[in-house]
Design a protein around this motif. Structure first.
Motif, PDB file in Angstrom:
ATOM      1  N   ASP B 142       0.827  -1.206   0.000  1.00 58.82           N
ATOM      2  CA  ASP B 142       0.000   0.000   0.000  1.00 58.82           C
ATOM      3  C   ASP B 142       0.862   1.256   0.000  1.00 58.82           C
ATOM      4  O   ASP B 142       0.585   2.208  -0.720  1.00 58.82           O
ATOM      5  CB  ASP B 142      -0.924   0.013   1.226  1.00 58.82           C
ATOM      6  N   LEU B 144       3.896   1.524  -1.090  1.00 55.35           N
ATOM      7  CA  LEU B 144       4.561   1.658  -2.390  1.00 55.35           C
ATOM      8  C   LEU B 144       3.607   2.298  -3.401  1.00 55.35           C
ATOM      9  O   LEU B 144       3.972   3.221  -4.132  1.00 55.35           O
ATOM     10  CB  LEU B 144       5.020   0.282  -2.878  1.00 55.35           C
ATOM     11  N   LEU B 145       2.388   1.800  -3.411  1.00 54.89           N
ATOM     12  CA  LEU B 145       1.385   2.371  -4.316  1.00 54.89           C
ATOM     13  C   LEU B 145       1.126   3.839  -3.968  1.00 54.89           C
ATOM     14  O   LEU B 145       1.002   4.686  -4.853  1.00 54.89           O
ATOM     15  CB  LEU B 145       0.082   1.562  -4.229  1.00 54.89           C
ATOM     16  N   CYS B 147       3.211   5.955  -2.700  1.00 57.76           N
ATOM     17  CA  CYS B 147       4.322   6.765  -3.195  1.00 57.76           C
ATOM     18  C   CYS B 147       4.246   6.908  -4.712  1.00 57.76           C
ATOM     19  O   CYS B 147       4.557   7.944  -5.274  1.00 57.76           O
ATOM     20  CB  CYS B 147       5.661   6.135  -2.832  1.00 57.76           C
ATOM     21  N   PHE B 148       3.844   5.835  -5.370  1.00 54.47           N
ATOM     22  CA  PHE B 148       3.889   5.797  -6.830  1.00 54.47           C
ATOM     23  C   PHE B 148       2.732   6.568  -7.448  1.00 54.47           C
ATOM     24  O   PHE B 148       2.931   7.418  -8.317  1.00 54.47           O
ATOM     25  CB  PHE B 148       3.855   4.330  -7.273  1.00 54.47           C
ATOM     26  N   ASP B 149       1.524   6.280  -7.029  1.00 51.66           N
ATOM     27  CA  ASP B 149       0.356   6.853  -7.691  1.00 51.66           C
ATOM     28  C   ASP B 149      -0.797   7.004  -6.706  1.00 51.66           C
ATOM     29  O   ASP B 149      -1.719   6.184  -6.675  1.00 51.66           O
ATOM     30  CB  ASP B 149      -0.050   5.930  -8.855  1.00 51.66           C
ATOM     31  N   PRO B 150      -0.751   8.050  -5.869  1.00 49.90           N
ATOM     32  CA  PRO B 150      -1.793   8.210  -4.849  1.00 49.90           C
ATOM     33  C   PRO B 150      -3.195   8.351  -5.440  1.00 49.90           C
ATOM     34  O   PRO B 150      -4.171   7.945  -4.818  1.00 49.90           O
ATOM     35  CB  PRO B 150      -1.384   9.480  -4.104  1.00 49.90           C
ATOM     36  N   THR B 151      -3.283   8.892  -6.654  1.00 45.28           N
ATOM     37  CA  THR B 151      -4.608   9.045  -7.261  1.00 45.28           C
ATOM     38  C   THR B 151      -5.264   7.695  -7.486  1.00 45.28           C
ATOM     39  O   THR B 151      -6.439   7.496  -7.199  1.00 45.28           O
ATOM     40  CB  THR B 151      -4.505   9.777  -8.609  1.00 45.28           C
ATOM     41  N   HIS B 152      -4.457   6.748  -8.005  1.00 46.07           N
ATOM     42  CA  HIS B 152      -5.004   5.412  -8.221  1.00 46.07           C
ATOM     43  C   HIS B 152      -5.361   4.759  -6.884  1.00 46.07           C
ATOM     44  O   HIS B 152      -6.425   4.154  -6.745  1.00 46.07           O
ATOM     45  CB  HIS B 152      -3.994   4.554  -8.978  1.00 46.07           C
ATOM     46  N   ARG B 154      -6.275   6.110  -4.222  1.00 45.95           N
ATOM     47  CA  ARG B 154      -7.520   6.705  -3.764  1.00 45.95           C
ATOM     48  C   ARG B 154      -8.712   6.150  -4.546  1.00 45.95           C
ATOM     49  O   ARG B 154      -9.750   5.830  -3.973  1.00 45.95           O
ATOM     50  CB  ARG B 154      -7.398   8.222  -3.970  1.00 45.95           C
ATOM     51  N   SER B 155      -8.542   6.016  -5.855  1.00 43.70           N
ATOM     52  CA  SER B 155      -9.701   5.647  -6.672  1.00 43.70           C
ATOM     53  C   SER B 155     -10.058   4.168  -6.532  1.00 43.70           C
ATOM     54  O   SER B 155     -11.104   3.745  -7.003  1.00 43.70           O
ATOM     55  CB  SER B 155      -9.482   6.022  -8.138  1.00 43.70           C
ATOM     56  N   ILE B 156      -9.187   3.342  -5.921  1.00 44.52           N
ATOM     57  CA  ILE B 156      -9.626   1.973  -5.640  1.00 44.52           C
ATOM     58  C   ILE B 156     -10.023   1.822  -4.171  1.00 44.52           C
ATOM     59  O   ILE B 156     -10.134   0.719  -3.652  1.00 44.52           O
ATOM     60  CB  ILE B 156      -8.576   0.906  -6.020  1.00 44.52           C
ATOM     61  N   GLY B 157     -10.232   2.959  -3.520  1.00 38.41           N
ATOM     62  CA  GLY B 157     -10.817   2.913  -2.181  1.00 38.41           C
ATOM     63  C   GLY B 157      -9.818   2.736  -1.057  1.00 38.41           C
ATOM     64  O   GLY B 157     -10.192   2.422   0.063  1.00 38.41           O
ATOM     65  N   ILE B 158      -8.514   2.924  -1.338  1.00 41.28           N
ATOM     66  CA  ILE B 158      -7.518   2.865  -0.267  1.00 41.28           C
ATOM     67  C   ILE B 158      -7.485   4.215   0.443  1.00 41.28           C
ATOM     68  O   ILE B 158      -7.519   5.257  -0.204  1.00 41.28           O
ATOM     69  CB  ILE B 158      -6.127   2.505  -0.841  1.00 41.28           C
TER      70      ILE B 158
END
Lengths: 248, 264
Positions: B142, B144-145, B147-152, B154-158
């Protein structure tokens, strides 16, 4: 008819300056909708509202009949970013990137199951990147990178796809492949919202068009909305004949 | 000496792991800010007889919350706000040290004193390291994601807000652990350099973490050993070895080093 996205009289403002007002939009299941507008017209703001990054000051959004946060937990929304917003030197492989599309369906530790690996493999096949799955993201071309992020959205199996300028700076092969994929996804009853300023693409394969300039100027079937008069309004009063060249 | 070696290696390993996230998220300045801002917390905790990690944690997270608040409510840019807030906290700490009557040794906090570490501090450091590693391992994908792409994410509900504060909390804790070995001033090196070195050597995150941990542990061991035999500053030696390893990677890394880039 199933409604995928229902935005009703949406208003968004940032510290008092209005980014979007009274924007209403209804996307049925199985459609490709082009979102056209100038820079700063509110395209990104609408995406941000649909992904829950900004809270509308008024109006409401329903995705598959659910609130944004609920729809996201159901993995209904996939967002494909503009590549410029991504750090391309990030140490992840293509496979890792696409696997991130599955995180929402995994358990807390995000350990991939067989079904997740299958979904990733399948998505990579569909964007023709399976051979490059072990490459680091930094070793891909711009078009391949776009395809990797599209594969992530496909692996997620979302019913609503939001794509921010997907055709910006891609090669012809990628553009053709993406257009085919969009049509396939539409036929699987996905709804796809594409922001673009490439007007020829809109003509070619969008069923619906929404013209945006701080609000929804016009929305409907491509042939009806895509008139020079409407476009000139969307692009801030340029005379229609300037735009006619771009809309064959 | 053996105790010092062990504890430096432990802290080095933990900071090395965390440094990967700091490097990739671009939070080097944030690491600097948090490590300085914990000073008043440490002083107050000593004065009140509480575990110093608790005070440090409160002030570390507090400083970050203050930074976020000032940035949101004013037109000042983030780097200015960071510079402003952490120096303010640090100054408060300095004044508190001079005003509280206790046996706090300021140089020890600022520059570390791993060769003279007490048994109680060792125990606390072990606990902090355990918590940090556990949290990082539990949420590594989580984070890593994030850091890499917070928008994504967020959009998968994390919950990205949670991850943001999780990473900051872990950073505060690691800063406290590092405080023992290299002190407040140089702890930011432990939180940045190993990650940067590893980043030059690989394009794989898994390998990057192992390389960062490895180089960090090696630096700690070599640094303590060198400082013991040359009777020089331990913190200085540890960080110098780290910087040396970074320079090696910078010059000689297989793909990203400058010599290899010019020859290929």
């Amino acid at each position: 008819m199933t409604i995928r996205i229902a935005a009703d009289q949406l208003c968004v403002d940032y510290n008092g300056s209005v980014a979007l007002y009274d924007a209403s939009l209804t996307l049925p299941a199985g459609c490709i909708c082009g979102m056209v507008g100038m820079n700063g017209a509110g395209k990104t703001t609408l995406f941000k509202a649909l992904t829950g990054f900004v809270r509308p000051s008024r109006g409401q959004i329903r995705i598959n009949g659910l609130k944004v946060a609920e729809a996201q937990r159901e993995q209904a929304v996939a967002y494909v970013p503009q590549s410029e917003g991504i750090d391309c030197d990030f140490p992840v492989s293509v496979w890792d990137v696409v696997m991130m599309g599955r995180y929402g369906s995994m358990n807390l530790l995000r350990i991939p199951r067989q079904s997740d690996r299958l979904a990733v493999r399948n998505a990579l096949e569909r964007v023709e990147l399976l051979d490059l799955r072990d490459r680091p993201l930094s070793a891909l071309s711009g078009g391949q990178r776009k395809r990797a992020f599209l594969a992530r959205a496909i692996a997620q199996r979302a019913s609503v796809l939001l794509l921010d300028e997907p055709f910006n700076g891609v090669d012809v092969r990628t553009e053709k492949l993406m257009a085919e994929l969009f049509l396939q996804l539409r036929n699987q009853s996905c709804s796809i919202l594409i922001s673009t300023h490439d007007l020829s693409n809109v003509r070619d394969f969008c069923d619906l068009v929404v013209l945006i300039n701080k609000t929804v100027l016009a929305y409907g079937e491509t042939s009806e909305v895509f008139t020079p008069e409407n476009l000139s309004q969307a692009f801030g009063g340029l005379p229609p004949d300037v735009l006619r060249g771009q809309t064959p | 000496m053996v105790r010092a070696l062990m504890i430096s290696a432990l802290v080095g390993g933990v900071c090395g792991l965390l440094s990967c996230y700091m490097t990739l998220k671009g939070w080097a300045l944030m690491g600097d800010a948090v490590s300085h801002a914990v000073l008043p917390g440490v002083v107050l905790a000593y004065a009140l007889g509480l575990p110093f990690s608790l005070g440090a944690f409160v002030f570390g997270v507090g400083s970050v919350a203050t930074i976020g608040f000032v940035k949101q409510k004013s037109r000042i840019k983030e780097d200015t706000v960071i510079g402003l807030v952490f120096t303010g906290f640090f100054a408060l700490g300095l004044v508190l040290v001079s005003k509280t009557r206790s046996n706090i040794d300021l140089t020890q906090i600022l520059f570390g004193n791993v060769l003279g570490i007490s048994a109680a501090d060792i125990q606390q450091t072990w606990m902090i390291c355990f918590v940090v590693v556990a949290l990082l391992l539990l949420f590594r994908r989580d984070l890593l994601l994030f850091c890499f792409d917070p928008t994504h994410a967020r959009s998968i509900g994390i919950n990205t807000g949670f991850l943001h504060y999780l990473l900051l909390s872990v950073l505060s804790l690691a800063a406290v652990a590092g405080l023992q070995t290299v002190g407040i001033i140089l702890v930011v090196a432990m939180l940045v350099t190993p990650g940067a070195t590893a980043y030059l050597l690989t394009d794989r995150f898994d390998r990057m973490t192992w390389l960062a941990i490895g180089s960090s542990v090696l630096s700690s061991l070599l640094g303590v050993y060198l400082s013991y035999w040359t009777d020089s500053s331990t913190a200085g030696c540890i960080v110098l070895v780290q910087t040396g390893l970074f320079l090696l990677a910078f010059l000689l890394a297989p793909r990203h080093g400058i010599f290899c880039r010019t020859s290929s």
